[in-house]
Design an enzyme around this catalytic site. Structure first.
Site, short mmCIF file in Angstrom:
data_model
loop_
_atom_site.label_atom_id
_atom_site.label_comp_id
_atom_site.label_asym_id
_atom_site.label_seq_id
_atom_site.Cartn_x
_atom_site.Cartn_y
_atom_site.Cartn_z
CE LYS A 1 -23.08 -33.63 10.29
NZ LYS A 1 -22.17 -32.29 10.17
CB CYS B 1 -17.12 -22.87 10.63
SG CYS B 1 -17.47 -24.60 9.73
CE LYS C 1 -34.33 -26.95 13.71
NZ LYS C 1 -34.83 -26.02 12.83
CB CYS D 1 -17.64 -21.23 7.07
SG CYS D 1 -19.25 -22.50 7.37
CB CYS E 1 -17.91 -24.95 4.63
SG CYS E 1 -17.79 -25.49 6.29
CG HIS F 1 -21.91 -25.75 7.99
ND1 HIS F 1 -20.65 -25.54 8.47
CD2 HIS F 1 -22.46 -25.80 9.22
CE1 HIS F 1 -20.45 -25.37 10.00
NE2 HIS F 1 -21.95 -25.74 10.45
CG HIS G 1 -29.90 -34.10 16.59
ND1 HIS G 1 -28.78 -34.57 16.75
CD2 HIS G 1 -29.70 -32.47 16.07
CE1 HIS G 1 -27.74 -33.80 16.51
NE2 HIS G 1 -28.35 -32.53 15.96
CG HIS H 1 -27.63 -32.97 20.56
ND1 HIS H 1 -28.70 -32.25 19.54
CD2 HIS H 1 -26.52 -31.72 19.89
CE1 HIS H 1 -28.31 -31.39 19.04
NE2 HIS H 1 -26.89 -30.94 19.21
#
Length: 653
Positions: free
Chosen positions: A296, A130, A299, A127, A144, A147, A19, A22
């Site tokens: 942020k 993570c 997905k 987590c 977390c 996430h 995405h 990246h």
């Protein structure tokens, strides 16, 4: 002087397709590599995929396949994407490759033999996202923070790396090497982590629970933990410990990451290297997040932008340019197609494209498409433009290694805008009407041709296809990878009498409304942001304004940031203007008309609100990059500030 450069991206986890996050990281690595090649460095650029761990097993199960087949498919997507974005890496490593497995087991055995790996039982917050245990201090509202999910309680007997033994060394190393982690805000964040005692790192998982991983060389019942596997790719790709690439490039190693993996790269990795007897990397370069509607990218929420959905529509180089110009490295940035189109139309079509087209059209019209001699002696306005270009080249070379990509581009665009103004002032069309001024016309057009050539060279790292096209049309046939600044940006290096090609526009203007209407509806995740059908701006109705009111889209185009004034001085010969150095996570120069209300010494240390995406302006000969917000009433002027201390660079919304 060391003329070698080694840059790595993170190796991307194969639980999701490529995405824009990246793409940004990998394009930045490509830009830095191309810049250092431009400067004559020997370069090496590594990327790849991280393929072990719980999440891969879960993703493979959800896809109805085995982990290896799943990893092969997603890794191939990454490998295929980068060339299509004109990214030229030297190596692509996978953590499932034998060369990587060998080095991981070699380093594990080395650290184990040293006594820095031990067996113990641990219970704590785990987590899954993570893939690590996290402390109470790291939790936000019991979740977390990366996430937004609560951890699970887990107790396990595992092997641990004695990371705590290296805490004092790491603090000292960071303090003695202030640019070890950059920008500075992330160095400070790592040091804040290190104020509390550092726990040892769990580095294994029982094979009875997780078999998809690299077996520990000293205990086959366990596989290694994902970070003690993944991070080692940076040296395994160089054939550590005895490879020629390792000897050549590791001493100049730089890592490029997003801020969500700062702790593993800023704490785990340096201590692992120290324990293994490997010198630390030179720089850890940390960038912010690309956000959609202030959030942020996610997905699960459907807010993901896939780069290959955008590049064909707007042009690959326009997409690359937008990412590097829009984000201040280290800070978060908002993505929207509207902003991309504005950059394309304003910066690339209007400014750069207009300059290049006008220059070649006039060369074709007045000199038969051939590079003219310099003609008459240089006049002050010619010398001023050439001097501005020389300053830009110097500033560009300063900003690029310091990750100031937007600043480097701004200084190039200062030259482009000055050149367009130079055309308007010198009016070559009028000079062409007077045969006695032929020499002056030659000087003006040759100046513009030489300037365009240097601009093309400076754009090679950012927009390689466009730069190559510009050079070709200026009569310089070359591959963008072979261009060198000290050879190809020399003033006067164009061949007199050489043919130039007028050609088509570099960047045709984009009609966002038409593109929006042409898009197929209902395509999942692509693009993440629906293009707004903005009305065309007119004198009576500015863009985004209706009946005197603006919409939320217009407001969101403003990039308002919290800043702290670090230095202030009066602008010579002006009662009102004050030159400020404002810290917004980066240092920027701003000129503000507040000199009749504040003494310079009063301003230092004040927190202010800055319009950060205002077009640069020159006031009394001093360049200003932003505007400080203030309020006026009958009592005078007052700076707008925050009601409590706020981190420089924080977004105002």
């Amino acid at each position: 002087m060391d003329r070698r450069f080694y840059i790595t991206t993170p190796i991307y986890y194969v639980n999701a397709e490529p995405h824009i996050g990246h793409a940004y990281t990998t394009i930045v690595a490509d830009v830095l590599t191309r810049f250092h090649r431009l400067m004559g460095y020997e370069t090496y650029f590594l990327t790849g995929t991280d393929e072990h761990g719980d999440k891969i097993v879960q993703a493979a199960e959800a896809a109805g396949t085995d982990p290896k087949s799943y990893a092969d498919r997603i890794s191939a997507l990454f490998r295929e994407t980068w060339p299509r974005l004109n990214i030229r890496h030297d190596d692509f490593i996978r953590t499932t490759e034998p060369r990587h497995v060998r080095v991981v087991q070699h380093i594990l055995q080395k650290v184990y033999d040293k006594g820095d790996i031990y067996f113990d039982t641990y219970r704590g917050h785990y987590c899954v996202g993570c893939e690590r245990f996290i402390t109470d201090r790291e939790l936000v509202d019991g979740k977390c923070p990366d996430h937004d999910t609560p951890p699970v309680e887990r107790e396990e007997a595992n092997y641990f790396f004695r990371m705590s033994a290296y805490q004092g060394w790491l603090i000292k190393h960071i303090e003695q090497n202030p640019d070890f982690i950059r920008p500075e805000r992330y160095k400070n964040e790592v040091l804040a982590f290190l104020r509390d005692p550092l726990e040892d790192l769990c580095i294994s998982r029982p094979r009875e629970r997780l078999s998809w991983g690299i077996p520990l060389p000293f205990d086959e019942r366990f596989v290694t933990y994902v970070w003690f596997d993944a991070l080692i790719n940076y040296v395994s790709a160089l054939d550590y410990p005895d490879g020629a690439l390792f000897r050549k490039f590791w001493p100049v190693a730089q890592h490029l990451i997003a801020k969500d993996i700062l702790k593993p790269h800023g704490i785990y990795w340096p201590t692992m290297l120290k324990a293994a007897g490997i010198q630390p990397y030179r720089h850890l370069n940390v960038h912010g997040y690309w956000k959609i509607n202030e959030g942020k990218m996610s997905k699960s929420r459907g807010t993901v932008v896939r780069p290959l959905d955008l590049a064909p529509t707007y042009g690959l180089d326009a997409f690359r340019y937008f990412l590097l110009r829009e984000m201040v490295f280290g800070l978060d940035a908002n993505f929207s197609e509207d902003a991309l189109v504005q950059r394309l139309n304003a910066d690339l079509a209007n400014d750069l494209g207009n300059l290049f087209s006008r220059t070649l059209a006039m060369t074709s019209r007045y000199f038969g498409g051939q590079v003219p001699p310099f003609g008459d002696p240089e006049e002050p306005e010619d010398a001023e433009l050439r001097h501005l270009l020389e300053q830009a080249v110097e500033q560009y070379q300063k900003e690029m290694p310091q990750l100031g990509f937007h600043k480097a581009l701004m200084t190039v665009w200062d030259v482009i805008n000055a050149a367009n103004q130079y055309i308007d002032r010198t009016a070559p069309w009028d000079l062409a009407k007077d045969s006695s001024r032929r020499g002056r016309l030659q000087r003006v057009l040759r100046t513009l041709l030489e300037l365009n050539k240097t601009v093309a060279v400076l754009l090679v790292p950012f927009t390689p296809e466009t730069a190559e096209k510009m050079l070709f049309r200026l009569g310089v046939a070359c591959n963008a990878l072979d261009v060198r600044l000290d050879r190809d940006a020399v003033w006067g290096s164009l061949r007199e009498g050489g043919a130039v090609e007028k050609g088509e526009a570099l960047f045709p203007r984009v009609d966002l409304k038409k593109i929006a209407s042409d898009k197929p509806l209902g395509k999942k995740d692509a693009p993440a942001v629906a293009a707004a059908s903005a009305p065309k701006a007119t004198r009576e109705t500015p863009l985004g304004v209706q009946d005197g009111l603006i919409g939320i889209e217009a407001f969101q185009r403003l990039d308002l940031r919290v800043g702290v004034i670090r230095a202030a001085q009066r602008v010579p010969k002006s009662k009102k203007l004050v030159q400020l150095t404002v810290d917004t996570g980066e240092r920027r120069q701003v000129v503000a008309g507040i000199g009749e209300h504040y003494a310079p010494e009063e301003l230092v240390g004040k927190t202010v609100i800055l319009v950060a995406n205002l077009k640069p302006a020159r006031l009394m000969g001093v360049e200003s990059h932003g505007m400080i917000l203030a309020a006026h009433d009958t009592h005078g002027l007052r700076l707008i500030t925050t009601d409590a201390p706020t981190a420089p660079g924080s977004k105002v919304s």
